[in-house]
Motif scaffolding. Sequence first.
Motif, PDB file in Angstrom:
ATOM      1  N   ARG A 195     -16.545   8.815   4.283  1.00  0.00           N
ATOM      2  CA  ARG A 195     -15.835   7.540   4.418  1.00  0.00           C
ATOM      3  C   ARG A 195     -14.935   7.536   5.644  1.00  0.00           C
TER       4      ARG A 195
ATOM      5  N   ALA B 186      -0.296   8.773   2.560  1.00  0.00           N
ATOM      6  CA  ALA B 186      -1.241   9.767   2.062  1.00  0.00           C
ATOM      7  C   ALA B 186      -2.542   9.121   1.621  1.00  0.00           C
ATOM      8  N   ARG B 187      -3.604   9.890   1.679  1.00  0.00           N
ATOM      9  CA  ARG B 187      -4.826   9.402   1.067  1.00  0.00           C
ATOM     10  C   ARG B 187      -5.746  10.572   0.714  1.00  0.00           C
ATOM     11  N   SER B 188      -6.706  10.240  -0.127  1.00  0.00           N
ATOM     12  CA  SER B 188      -7.629  11.256  -0.590  1.00  0.00           C
ATOM     13  C   SER B 188      -8.741  11.421   0.429  1.00  0.00           C
TER      14      SER B 188
ATOM     15  N   MET C 276       0.827  -1.203   0.000  1.00  0.00           N
ATOM     16  CA  MET C 276       0.000   0.000   0.000  1.00  0.00           C
ATOM     17  C   MET C 276       0.866   1.261   0.000  1.00  0.00           C
TER      18      MET C 276
ATOM     19  N   ASP D  13      -4.808  -2.505   6.348  1.00  0.00           N
ATOM     20  CA  ASP D  13      -5.831  -2.611   7.375  1.00  0.00           C
ATOM     21  C   ASP D  13      -7.056  -3.210   6.723  1.00  0.00           C
ATOM     22  N   PHE D  14      -7.287  -4.459   7.014  1.00  0.00           N
ATOM     23  CA  PHE D  14      -8.406  -5.120   6.371  1.00  0.00           C
ATOM     24  C   PHE D  14      -9.672  -5.012   7.201  1.00  0.00           C
TER      25      PHE D  14
ATOM     26  N   ALA E  70     -12.517   0.202   5.718  1.00  0.00           N
ATOM     27  CA  ALA E  70     -11.897   1.190   4.838  1.00  0.00           C
ATOM     28  C   ALA E  70     -10.841   1.940   5.624  1.00  0.00           C
ATOM     29  N   LEU E  71      -9.787   2.290   4.965  1.00  0.00           N
ATOM     30  CA  LEU E  71      -8.740   3.043   5.640  1.00  0.00           C
ATOM     31  C   LEU E  71      -9.058   4.524   5.618  1.00  0.00           C
TER      32      LEU E  71
END
Lengths: 304, 376
Positions: B195, B187-189, B84, B371-372, B375-376
């Motif tokens: 979410r 990083a993430r959006s 990831m 991380d299952f 949602a992250l």
Amino acid sequence: MAANWWVSTQRKHWLFTKEKLADIRASLDAVDAKSVAQFPLPEKRLLNIYFNTQMIRLGKRMSIRQQALATAQIYLKRFYTKVPIRDTNPYLVLATCVYLACKIEECPQHIRVLAGEARTFWPEYITGEISKLAECEFHIISEMNSYLIVHHPYRTLQELTPMLGLTSDESSTAWCVINDSYLTDLPLLHAPHVIALTAIFLAVVLKPTQGQGLGASAAGTPPGQGGGQASANVAAATQALGSGVPGNGRINKLTEWYAESGVDIEALVDCTQEIISLYEVWDGFSEKACKEQLGRMIKQRGLC
Amino acid sequence: MASNGSSRQLSNVQIQDPSDEEDSEMEVTERMNIRTRNKFVRGKKLGEGTYAIVYLGHDTSTTPPTPVAIKKIKLAPTSEGLSMDAIREVKYLRELHHPNIISLLSIYAHNSNLSLVLEFLPGGDLELLMKDQSLTYSTADIKSWMGMAIRGLAWCHRHFVLHRDIKPNNLLLAADGVLKLGDFGLARSFADPMRVMTNKVITLWYRPPELLYGARFYSGAVDVWSLGTVFAELILRTPLLPGQSDLGQLSLIAKALGAPSERNWPGVSALPDWVPPTEGGPEQGMDFFVGMFASVGVEGAELVRGMLRLDPKKRVTAEEALRHKWFQVEPRATHPSRLPRKEGGEEKVGRDLGRGWEEDERVRGVGRRLDFGGAL
């Protein structure tokens, strides 16, 4: 979504003209004309319907978000503009597209679980070996030149729903039309907002009650009968859109808004036609035919 | 990919027999890969992490060749594919281009390896710089570094990207003194407001209270807090909140900046991991900040306070910080070329770019791992 569409790699690297896309595919076919002749496959859109149905099955089973499935469909399209489909095991490719899209959309799945599910669905074509998925993921990323972020039309729809005062029926019909746009080449040809505006336009013109089966892909069934009247409505409204001739009140207001918004009307008309023609070819869809032709290709070419 | 007639096999054929490489688009990709690969010459190894090896390289298409860092991602055949971290880094750096964000110059694939060509940043990072006791810097220098960091961050936020790992050793320095945000592995959006995201991000010392209280919906304010703590650290030259555990971190925050409560932060007690603080008084006001951060003046102290408000909704945004009056008052920010610098050298680049790929559970949250749980 990250960054914005206008400066995105999607706009810069993954948008084609119709002619360019046709050229690309023709040259892919030309690489191995013999196989193309030897292993005929269903028409592209029919094949897309089939792949989409398969992805949805996998997605439902694993409760994968719709946005990830939409991204997976784009990856599949992009990949097959680079690699001849007859050189691949499409079941592996589509499972891997789902796997990669889940990572990108931040809802990662265990590779082992996904491989296992894929194997349950397509035991003849998927061995469940995770190394194959990992390897295929690498190929997909590499063929896509590592451009991974995909912009979708859903966001525009959500933003415009209150602004245009869409009813919840209209909004959900538009949502379904967007789903259907993934069965066509539209995502490789037009900006997401153009597709969203097309979907809204169709949803308003074809009241869900009239259009019945409009946007039926989620159920995996072709649109219902009675499309004749619907097509006529669309034809009239499309004309109004193009010429500015007033139609009835609501549609009139919408076309006015479109005219003022500065959106490319020609692109909109083109999208509308693509969607309508998708519903026309849908009648010829046979899951069995797709399955058999793909199966024959995979087996005889030893692709799995 | 199928063992027969896979794209890789086809491309091998193409390499052996370049005479018929004209037609296929796929081969175009492969040729592009080869061209890119040939453009960058890989030199010695600078560092190695679990997922990547970093090499010094040169872009030979320029005269003289420009140094670059080549980060080769290792792929274990039994793994989950690309990690990831790698996915996020590629995903965001491919789209974000800004003078204060590390640039991804190119990507090429070869033998089931993905290589990221990154700009070479030999100037070290802010952590190294602060630690070097022989080095002194002024308020004007701090203003320059902060200005550049905020510009890079504001650009991320404007494009709906959260960095989620702002800390001194991720603020890298180029040869010309320009500061760049690096390491986008977390990083993430945040474009989808509804979410949930993991709260296990950002190195503990720089982690904002909302994440410590388990917030799963958050905004750019998390990065602003982190950068605020870096700002304070630049001024004090020692970490502001060096906690040892999540609870210890919260107690440090309460003691230093005030105890979070419904009064100063409406809604805080509804956060999943809320525990009423037993230490600390009301949230610190301007007097405290002006006293503690006197060297940057009243305006500077006000900006520190704005970035370190307990309630994320009251914190300044990166965009507001950019327009803060501290940047308009004297002294003016030092020009990057005149900033004090430390010779980080090549080894440092290896460490900077390779580090993120190691699973350093001590300082880093578990967000690095998949991380299952949701949602992250």
